[in-house]
Design a protein around this motif. Structure first.
Motif, PDB file in Angstrom:
ATOM      1  N   LYS A 106       0.861  -1.117   0.124  1.00  0.00           N
ATOM      2  CA  LYS A 106      -0.090   0.203   0.050  1.00  0.00           C
ATOM      3  C   LYS A 106       0.917   1.272   0.154  1.00  0.00           C
ATOM      4  CE  LYS A 106      -4.106  -2.144   1.939  1.00  0.00           C
ATOM      5  NZ  LYS A 106      -4.836  -2.306   3.460  1.00  0.00           N
ATOM      6  N   LYS A 139      -2.489 -11.865   0.388  1.00  0.00           N
ATOM      7  CA  LYS A 139      -3.844 -11.162   0.364  1.00  0.00           C
ATOM      8  C   LYS A 139      -4.518 -11.047   1.726  1.00  0.00           C
ATOM      9  CE  LYS A 139      -8.149 -12.344  -1.896  1.00  0.00           C
ATOM     10  NZ  LYS A 139      -8.634 -13.147  -3.005  1.00  0.00           N
ATOM     11  N   GLN A 140      -4.234 -11.924   2.651  1.00  0.00           N
ATOM     12  CA  GLN A 140      -5.055 -11.692   3.961  1.00  0.00           C
ATOM     13  C   GLN A 140      -4.225 -10.471   4.738  1.00  0.00           C
ATOM     14  OE1 GLN A 140      -8.068 -12.348   3.861  1.00  0.00           O
ATOM     15  NE2 GLN A 140      -7.999 -14.003   2.329  1.00  0.00           N
ATOM     16  N   TYR A 142      -2.269  -6.760   5.962  1.00  0.00           N
ATOM     17  CA  TYR A 142      -2.928  -5.503   5.990  1.00  0.00           C
ATOM     18  C   TYR A 142      -2.097  -4.640   5.208  1.00  0.00           C
ATOM     19  CZ  TYR A 142       1.706  -5.177   8.832  1.00  0.00           C
ATOM     20  OH  TYR A 142       2.689  -5.089   9.445  1.00  0.00           O
ATOM     21  N   ASN A 143      -0.915  -4.997   4.447  1.00  0.00           N
ATOM     22  CA  ASN A 143      -0.026  -3.769   3.813  1.00  0.00           C
ATOM     23  C   ASN A 143      -0.109  -4.147   2.467  1.00  0.00           C
ATOM     24  OD1 ASN A 143       0.925  -1.332   3.801  1.00  0.00           O
ATOM     25  ND2 ASN A 143       2.919  -2.202   4.283  1.00  0.00           N
ATOM     26  N   LYS A 146      -4.745  -5.444  -2.739  1.00  0.00           N
ATOM     27  CA  LYS A 146      -5.485  -6.930  -3.245  1.00  0.00           C
ATOM     28  C   LYS A 146      -5.601  -6.612  -4.731  1.00  0.00           C
ATOM     29  CE  LYS A 146      -7.274  -7.921   1.120  1.00  0.00           C
ATOM     30  NZ  LYS A 146      -6.188  -7.052   1.752  1.00  0.00           N
ATOM     31  N   ARG A 150      -7.256  -2.540  -9.126  1.00  0.00           N
ATOM     32  CA  ARG A 150      -8.253  -1.445  -8.095  1.00  0.00           C
ATOM     33  C   ARG A 150      -7.976  -0.234  -8.372  1.00  0.00           C
ATOM     34  NH1 ARG A 150      -9.660  -4.356  -2.493  1.00  0.00           N
ATOM     35  NH2 ARG A 150      -9.980  -6.202  -3.316  1.00  0.00           N
ATOM     36  N   ASP A 210      -5.403   3.325   5.996  1.00  0.00           N
ATOM     37  CA  ASP A 210      -5.442   2.599   4.739  1.00  0.00           C
ATOM     38  C   ASP A 210      -5.419   3.508   3.923  1.00  0.00           C
ATOM     39  OD1 ASP A 210      -5.852   0.550   2.885  1.00  0.00           O
ATOM     40  OD2 ASP A 210      -7.849   0.025   3.387  1.00  0.00           O
ATOM     41  N   ALA A 222     -16.392  -4.870  -5.888  1.00  0.00           N
ATOM     42  CA  ALA A 222     -16.220  -6.140  -5.317  1.00  0.00           C
ATOM     43  C   ALA A 222     -17.377  -7.109  -6.152  1.00  0.00           C
ATOM     44  CB  ALA A 222     -16.583  -6.166  -3.902  1.00  0.00           C
TER      45      ALA A 222
ATOM     46  N   MET B 170       5.780   1.395   7.213  1.00  0.00           N
ATOM     47  CA  MET B 170       4.565   2.119   6.904  1.00  0.00           C
ATOM     48  C   MET B 170       4.577   3.562   6.686  1.00  0.00           C
ATOM     49  SD  MET B 170       2.796  -0.477   7.635  1.00  0.00           S
ATOM     50  CE  MET B 170       1.097  -0.086   7.237  1.00  0.00           C
ATOM     51  N   TRP B 171       3.453   4.144   6.021  1.00  0.00           N
ATOM     52  CA  TRP B 171       3.871   5.601   5.782  1.00  0.00           C
ATOM     53  C   TRP B 171       3.457   6.350   7.050  1.00  0.00           C
ATOM     54  CZ3 TRP B 171      -0.040   2.196   3.813  1.00  0.00           C
ATOM     55  CH2 TRP B 171      -1.096   2.453   4.177  1.00  0.00           C
ATOM     56  N   TYR B 183      -4.404  -5.065  17.159  1.00  0.00           N
ATOM     57  CA  TYR B 183      -4.305  -4.387  16.106  1.00  0.00           C
ATOM     58  C   TYR B 183      -5.470  -4.985  15.127  1.00  0.00           C
ATOM     59  CZ  TYR B 183      -3.464  -2.739  11.091  1.00  0.00           C
ATOM     60  OH  TYR B 183      -3.691  -2.389   9.961  1.00  0.00           O
ATOM     61  N   GLU B 185      -6.913  -4.612  11.482  1.00  0.00           N
ATOM     62  CA  GLU B 185      -6.784  -4.184  10.129  1.00  0.00           C
ATOM     63  C   GLU B 185      -7.923  -3.638   9.475  1.00  0.00           C
ATOM     64  OE1 GLU B 185      -6.445  -8.192   7.817  1.00  0.00           O
ATOM     65  OE2 GLU B 185      -5.601  -8.366   9.676  1.00  0.00           O
ATOM     66  N   PRO B 186      -7.732  -2.965   8.255  1.00  0.00           N
ATOM     67  CA  PRO B 186      -8.717  -2.272   7.556  1.00  0.00           C
ATOM     68  C   PRO B 186      -9.771  -3.253   6.795  1.00  0.00           C
ATOM     69  CG  PRO B 186      -6.555  -1.851   6.729  1.00  0.00           C
ATOM     70  CD  PRO B 186      -6.323  -2.471   7.744  1.00  0.00           C
ATOM     71  N   GLU B 190     -11.713  -9.778   0.593  1.00  0.00           N
ATOM     72  CA  GLU B 190     -12.303 -10.035  -0.673  1.00  0.00           C
ATOM     73  C   GLU B 190     -12.290 -11.522  -0.622  1.00  0.00           C
ATOM     74  OE1 GLU B 190     -10.864 -10.152  -5.258  1.00  0.00           O
ATOM     75  OE2 GLU B 190      -9.903  -8.666  -4.229  1.00  0.00           O
ATOM     76  N   GLU B 225     -21.575  -5.232  -0.247  1.00  0.00           N
ATOM     77  CA  GLU B 225     -20.118  -5.170  -0.304  1.00  0.00           C
ATOM     78  C   GLU B 225     -19.514  -4.132  -1.254  1.00  0.00           C
ATOM     79  OE1 GLU B 225     -17.148  -9.122  -0.225  1.00  0.00           O
ATOM     80  OE2 GLU B 225     -19.007  -9.017  -1.472  1.00  0.00           O
TER      81      GLU B 225
END
Ligand code: SF4
Lengths: 229, 229
Positions: A106, A139-140, A142-143, A146, A150, A210, A222, B170-171, B183, B185-186, B190, B225
């Motif tokens: 991300k 994929k699962q 946080y950073n 996906k 997109r 995010d 989606a 991270m940023w 934590y 996560e967002p 999917e 979704e």
């Protein structure tokens, strides 16, 4: 064979009654025969797509393990030069093809989208590998994004973790096939030949948790899925 | 090389009043470590690096650990004499205790000059919310710089005396600490072809089973979704 050179499909044309004023109708075979004799009959569209499709210059840009396969594809053994794509350009201003080869975190995503925006049209995008397509093994997490689709329009997806260099060459050939099918005018023309399409992709901001927004709804929605019991 | 107990005794002689505890590792690795109090940690680190018999000139690894709050049940057995003159009874009382959480940093030190190691140091924060500062060891071992930044980025441990304490993976705008146990996560889940465990639980909240789906409205969940930002 392009339609401009052949206003009526050869099979449907009645060879007995071509009107000389409207132009000559010849079949593909006759044209190939003429080519062999050193006479080239062509159209601007054919020339244009022929030129474009055989000089697709990729951006010199790799993100993760898949980039190693992309590099292998450009070296002597797989030799991407056979298809006119050996000139990896270090500047997006000179590149035609963005090969998203690897994991897009991300934090990296806005930079990838910015590079895409900096490339001049006509430009194409290959999502190479599971990561670029869907986040892959991460994929699962946080950073990891996906899927790069997109945020930017993807022309060819190459699955694999990593895909073999042959798969990348196949992807390139698919891009060439796509370019060869372009019409250079009219409503079927690709986006860069039309006035009514904005080719700019909005770059997401770094948010507190995010990316903002996390997807570009213009490119990605989606999917509709019902879970199997 | 000296044992951790010997090192502790030497340190206590050199730094009277310093808090040094040997934390034993009951596993087969038996790598015992030294837990240092914040007050003397930097001076002790300097001493370990420069001491002629230890010469720990390399810090190979900095690790962050999150120890969340834990409920500990202790049972105590007391013997109560029977007032009627019979045999005394054993009464078991259970007490619940909340062990406060804290964050921990672990340093693995080696000596390249003397070819020994590791000596393991631990530093602990007061809690997980507002007392999250430990002294930085970057002034002693330059190699700690990026790793302490990583521990800051992912766990939120603040290193006092670090020359450049910024997020590294991270940023900068990011607000969370992703490696902490709590934590969140967002929520950009999917579809996953073979969900199991925690992913299955997430999947169930995001797309319905055919039984839960009204037959004439097949896209209720997908509309929800799709509406997701
Ligand atoms: S798809 Fe596999 S090989 Fe390619 S970048 Fe992701 S993890 Fe690496």
């Amino acid at each position: 064979m392009s339609d401009a050179a052949r206003p009526v499909p050869a099979e449907q044309a009645t060879p007995a009654s071509p009107t000389p004023i409207q132009g000559v109708v010849i079949t593909d075979r006759e044209r190939d025969e003429l080519r062999r004799q050193g006479i080239l009959l062509t159209s601007l569209q054919e020339l244009y797509t022929w030129g474009c499709s055989n000089s697709v210059w990729p951006l010199n840009f790799g993100l993760a393990c898949c980039a190693i396969e992309m590099i292998a594809a450009s070296m002597a053994k797989f030799d991407i030069a056979r298809f006119g794509s050996e000139v990896f350009r270090p500047s997006p201003r000179q590149a035609d093809l963005l090969i998203v080869s690897g994991t897009v975190t991300k934090k990296m995503a806005p930079q990838v989208i910015r590079l895409w925006n900096q490339m001049p049209e006509p430009k194409y995008c290959i999502a190479m590998g599971a990561c670029a397509i869907s986040g892959g093994p991460f994929k699962q997490g946080y950073n990891v994004l996906k899927g790069i689709d997109r945020f930017i329009p993807v022309d060819v997806y190459i699955p694999g973790c990593p895909p073999r260099p042959e798969a990348l060459l196949h992807g390139l050939l698919e891009i060439q096939k796509k370019i060869k099918g372009f019409k250079i005018s009219g409503p079927d023309a690709p986006r860069h030949l039309r006035e009514d399409i904005n080719c700019h992709c909005p770059v997401p901001e770094f948010g507190e948790h995010d990316l903002e927004p996390p997807t570009n709804p213009e490119f990605w929605q989606a999917p509709t899925i019902v879970r199997k019991e | 090389m000296e044992t951790p107990e010997q090192i502790r005794d030497r340190l206590l002689a050199r730094f009277p009043g310093a808090e040094i505890t040997v934390v034993t590792n009951p596993g087969t690795a038996a790598q015992h470590s030294l837990l240092l109090g914040a007050a003397h940690a930097a001076a002790i680190a300097q001493f370990l690096r420069d001491d002629a018999t230890l010469k720990l000139d390399q810090c190979s690894n900095v690790t962050g650990i999150d120890w969340p709050e834990k409920e500990i049940i202790e049972s105590t057995k007391t013997t109560v004499p029977d007032p009627a003159g019979g045999a005394p009874k054993v009464v078991e009382t259970k007490t619940k205790r909340l062990q406060p959480g804290y964050l921990e940093v672990v340093y693995h030190l080696y000596s390249i000059a003397l070819r020994h190691g590791p000596v393991i140091l631990r530093l602990r924060t007061g809690n997980r919310t507002d007392q999250v500062t430990v002294p930085s060891l970057t002034p002693v071992w330059r190699a700690c710089e990026f790793q302490e930044r990583e521990a800051y980025d992912l766990y939120g441990i603040k290193f006092e005396g670090h020359p450049d304490l910024r997020r590294i993976l991270m940023w900068d705008e990011f607000k969370d600490y992703p490696m902490r146990k709590d934590y969140v996560e967002p929520d950009d889940y999917e579809w996953e072809p073979t969900p199991h465990g925690a992913v299955l639980a997430k999947a169930k909240t995001h797309y319905p089973s055919p039984a839960a789906q009204p037959p004439d409205e097949p896209s209720v969940a997908s509309a929800k979704e799709g509406a997701k930002p």
